[in-house]
Design a protein around this motif. Structure first.
Motif, short mmCIF file in Angstrom:
data_model
loop_
_atom_site.label_atom_id
_atom_site.label_comp_id
_atom_site.label_asym_id
_atom_site.label_seq_id
_atom_site.Cartn_x
_atom_site.Cartn_y
_atom_site.Cartn_z
N SER A 135 66.89 -38.47 -42.32
CA SER A 135 67.49 -38.03 -43.59
C SER A 135 67.55 -39.13 -44.67
CB SER A 135 69.08 -37.42 -43.31
OG SER A 135 69.92 -38.53 -42.64
N ARG A 136 67.72 -40.31 -44.19
CA ARG A 136 67.82 -41.44 -45.09
C ARG A 136 66.47 -41.69 -45.66
NH1 ARG A 136 72.05 -41.24 -46.85
NH2 ARG A 136 71.41 -43.14 -48.06
N ALA A 150 66.04 -39.00 -48.25
CA ALA A 150 67.02 -39.33 -49.27
C ALA A 150 66.43 -40.11 -50.21
CB ALA A 150 68.31 -39.87 -48.79
N ASN A 181 68.11 -32.17 -39.77
CA ASN A 181 69.36 -31.67 -39.99
C ASN A 181 69.55 -31.08 -41.35
OD1 ASN A 181 69.87 -33.78 -41.36
ND2 ASN A 181 71.15 -35.15 -39.71
N VAL A 206 71.60 -32.10 -43.53
CA VAL A 206 71.74 -33.30 -44.55
C VAL A 206 70.23 -33.78 -45.25
CG1 VAL A 206 72.34 -35.79 -44.92
CG2 VAL A 206 73.76 -34.15 -43.34
N ASN A 247 69.16 -30.93 -47.87
CA ASN A 247 70.09 -31.10 -48.96
C ASN A 247 69.68 -31.98 -49.82
OD1 ASN A 247 72.01 -28.72 -48.00
ND2 ASN A 247 73.42 -30.19 -47.32
N PHE A 248 69.29 -33.35 -49.19
CA PHE A 248 68.71 -34.17 -50.00
C PHE A 248 67.65 -33.82 -50.85
CE2 PHE A 248 70.93 -37.85 -47.42
CZ PHE A 248 71.72 -38.27 -48.40
N SER A 296 68.29 -25.54 -38.86
CA SER A 296 69.61 -26.07 -39.50
C SER A 296 70.23 -24.76 -40.44
CB SER A 296 69.30 -27.09 -40.26
OG SER A 296 68.70 -28.27 -39.61
N ASP A 300 75.11 -25.63 -45.59
CA ASP A 300 76.56 -25.80 -45.37
C ASP A 300 76.93 -25.82 -46.75
OD1 ASP A 300 75.63 -28.17 -46.56
OD2 ASP A 300 76.18 -29.48 -45.04
N TYR A 328 77.44 -27.96 -48.94
CA TYR A 328 76.82 -28.84 -50.00
C TYR A 328 75.70 -28.33 -50.24
CZ TYR A 328 80.50 -32.04 -47.93
OH TYR A 328 81.67 -32.58 -47.53
N THR A 329 75.10 -27.39 -49.76
CA THR A 329 73.87 -26.78 -50.27
C THR A 329 73.90 -25.93 -51.24
OG1 THR A 329 73.26 -26.73 -47.84
CG2 THR A 329 71.96 -25.51 -49.21
#
Length: 569
Positions: A24-25, A28, A52, A54, A57-58, A85, A88, A90-91
């Motif tokens: 995820s990083r 990002a 995941n 996250v 979402n990024f 996944s 959530d 934040y999406t």
């Protein structure tokens, strides 16, 4: 990106790529870093298993803020199809933001349905995203309903709705909501103040504007560039140009909006010379600042100066836009400068500027007022979309050129299309009836204004009816019509009746009209001359000659009676 790809290779070799946090990083960096690459982030999403939410979402965030926000909705679809996944809280705000940018109202409602199915309807982040999307898509009632049903609200909730009301021109609603916000103990910030100051500018409420400015100072709020520009705009619109100038002079970093606000402010208050000097001082002029100055000249009827500035703009290689064309066409209409108007029309065609409703209507208006009604009709027929203003322009143009039957025919077509006429439309219709001597039709259309369309006739409509009746020789009916007017008849109305009496030789009503003119303006030498001429009771030859030219602008811009009276023999 080269170093990132090396890191990715190491992650694949060590198996770290399957770690959710690490991958995820990686995404990002690709999605939201200035040095990133969104397409590469999408490849990682495609080929790395079990990512995941996250990570998704990024990537969605990156596309929602990019030049291609539609892509984030496609990524959301892939997320749903992937099944690994689940979206959530934040999406969905990111998706609502993309729908707002693209004005995809119905798409936003479909995504809202997904959020409700997941039980996210009470989440404050999701609700704020919904409100912002609905406000941007001009669904204020729906946004207010969501706001009212929220269990918990934060400052973002209040700011979104307040600024939504302001952007839709509902300043009073914005101020009412602020009062409710105060009662609930919510402390405003700079964004709140931006909306409130803008609302006072719309209402031209200087007292409330000063109160908000004082609140900003006393509570130590940051005077950001947009907030300072809003305060300057408020003071300029409310008539306190000096206060606006103080703010402007104290700004450390003046933006294009800052300069433009002051140029428009000075122009509005009649200080065109100061506005022009300020315009000349702008370090880097762009199309926005040029449009502001050209528009100021047009509003002040300094159309030669407006067109001269347009030529300067071309010499500076500032590319004009549709607003520039609209201002210049308006200047051509006022001057009757058809050569420049034709050149602008040709420029629009060569540069392939979109012939939207506003631009097409301006071209129709220009051609009609400059005497080429054939070309005005051609532009009208070629327009892909037309609104009520477009039909009003062609109706007024046909009336101006004496084509009464064509004007009324176009009015009938407009009604058949279920477009709603306004007061200016009826000025064109009544003018057509005047030119065609259609007394019965004129009476009918005048009655329809209030009975069918709930419009209130103004002095110009009454002047038209008096002219229509007067030309037909129905002088007693014209006088009775004036006496039944709900407002006091002005000099234009009585002048029209007077010259109709002169035309038909009715001394009795003509003398009453002349006396009325003298009562309205005792210092008016023209009225005194008319009274004297009629009271002497001499024939036309012994009195000299009198003639009238009645100018009627069917667009409702100007009604003007010009008198020519020779001295009495």
């Amino acid at each position: 990106m080269t170093q990132l790809k090396q890191i990715q290779a190491q992650m694949i070799a060590t198996g770290l790529i399957i770690d959710g946090f690490s991958s995820s990083r990686l995404i990002a960096f690709c999605a939201i870093s200035d040095a990133g690459d969104l397409s590469f982030a999408e490849k990682i999403l495609k080929y790395v298993p079990n990512l995941n939410v996250v990570a998704w979402n990024f990537a969605i965030r990156g596309y929602s803020e990019s030049q291609n926000p539609l892509k984030c909705i496609l990524l959301y679809k892939q997320l749903l199809e992937n099944g690994g996944s689940r979206p959530d809280k934040y999406t969905y705000p990111l998706l609502f933001k993309a729908c707002a940018r693209l004005l995809l109202h119905f798409m936003g409602l479909e995504i809202l349905g997904h959020a409700l199915m997941l039980g996210l309807d009470s989440d404050i982040f999701v609700c704020n995203g919904i409100i912002n999307m609905l406000v941007t898509c001009c669904e204020l009632e729906a946004a207010r309903k969501v706001f009212d049903e929220m269990c918990v609200r934060d400052l973002v909730s209040w700011n979104s709705l307040i600024n939504g009301y302001v952007h839709r021109g509902q300043a009073n609603e914005a101020l009412k909501l602020y009062e409710e916000m105060k009662r609930q103990g919510v402390v405003p910030d700079e964004v709140t103040m931006l909306g409130l100051v803008s609302s006072t500018a719309q209402l031209e409420d200087l007292r409330r504007g000063r109160e908000f400015h004082l609140y900003i100072r006393e509570n130590g709020l940051c005077l950001t560039g947009p907030l300072c520009n809003a305060l300057m705009d408020m003071y300029a619109k409310c008539g306190d140009i000096k206060a606006a100038k103080v703010l402007f002079d104290n700004m450390r970093r003046k933006t294009v909006v800052s300069w433009t606000t002051m140029v428009v402010g000075y122009a509005k208050h009649g200080s065109l010379d100061v506005a022009r000097k300020l315009f000349d001082d702008i370090p880097e002029k762009d199309v926005v600042t040029c449009n502001a100055m050209i528009g100021a000249y047009v509003q002040a009827k300094c159309c030669k100066e407006a067109l001269a500035l347009f030529h300067e703009m071309q010499e500076r290689n500032v590319k004009p836009d549709e607003v520039t064309m609209l201002n210049c066409l308006s200047a051509c209409s006022q001057l009757g400068a058809i050569d420049i108007g034709v050149w602008i029309h040709r420029y629009v065609e060569i540069k392939k500027l979109h012939l939207n409703v506003a631009l097409g209507t301006a071209l129709i208006d220009m051609y009609a007022k400059c005497g080429n009604i054939k070309k005005a009709l051609q532009v009208f027929e070629e327009m892909p979309r037309k609104n009520s203003l477009t039909w009003t322009a062609i109706i007024g143009g046909l009336a101006l050129h004496g084509r009464a039957s064509d004007a009324l025919s176009h009015f009938s077509k407009m009604i058949d299309l279920r477009l709603t006429p306004d007061e200016v439309t009826f000025l064109g219709v009544l003018s057509a009836c005047c030119h065609g001597g259609m007394v019965g039709e004129g009476r009918r259309y005048f009655a329809q204004m209030t009975a069918k369309y709930n419009l209130t006739p103004g002095l110009k409509h009454y002047s038209c009816m008096v002219d229509l009746l007067g030309r037909a020789g129905l002088l007693q009916e014209a006088e009775d019509f004036i006496n039944r007017m709900p407002m006091q008849a002005d000099a234009v109305v009585w002048s029209v009746l007077f010259f109709s009496c002169r035309l038909h030789g009715n001394l009795w009503i003509g003398e009453k009209a002349a006396w009325k003119l003298l009562e309205l303006d005792p210092a008016d030498s023209v009225g005194a001359t008319m009274v004297k001429a009629d009271s002497e009771g001499s024939n036309e030859a012994s009195r000299g000659q009198a003639s009238c030219r009645f100018y009627f602008d069917p667009w409702g811009l100007e009604i003007n009676v010009q008198l020519e009276l020779d001295t009495i023999n």
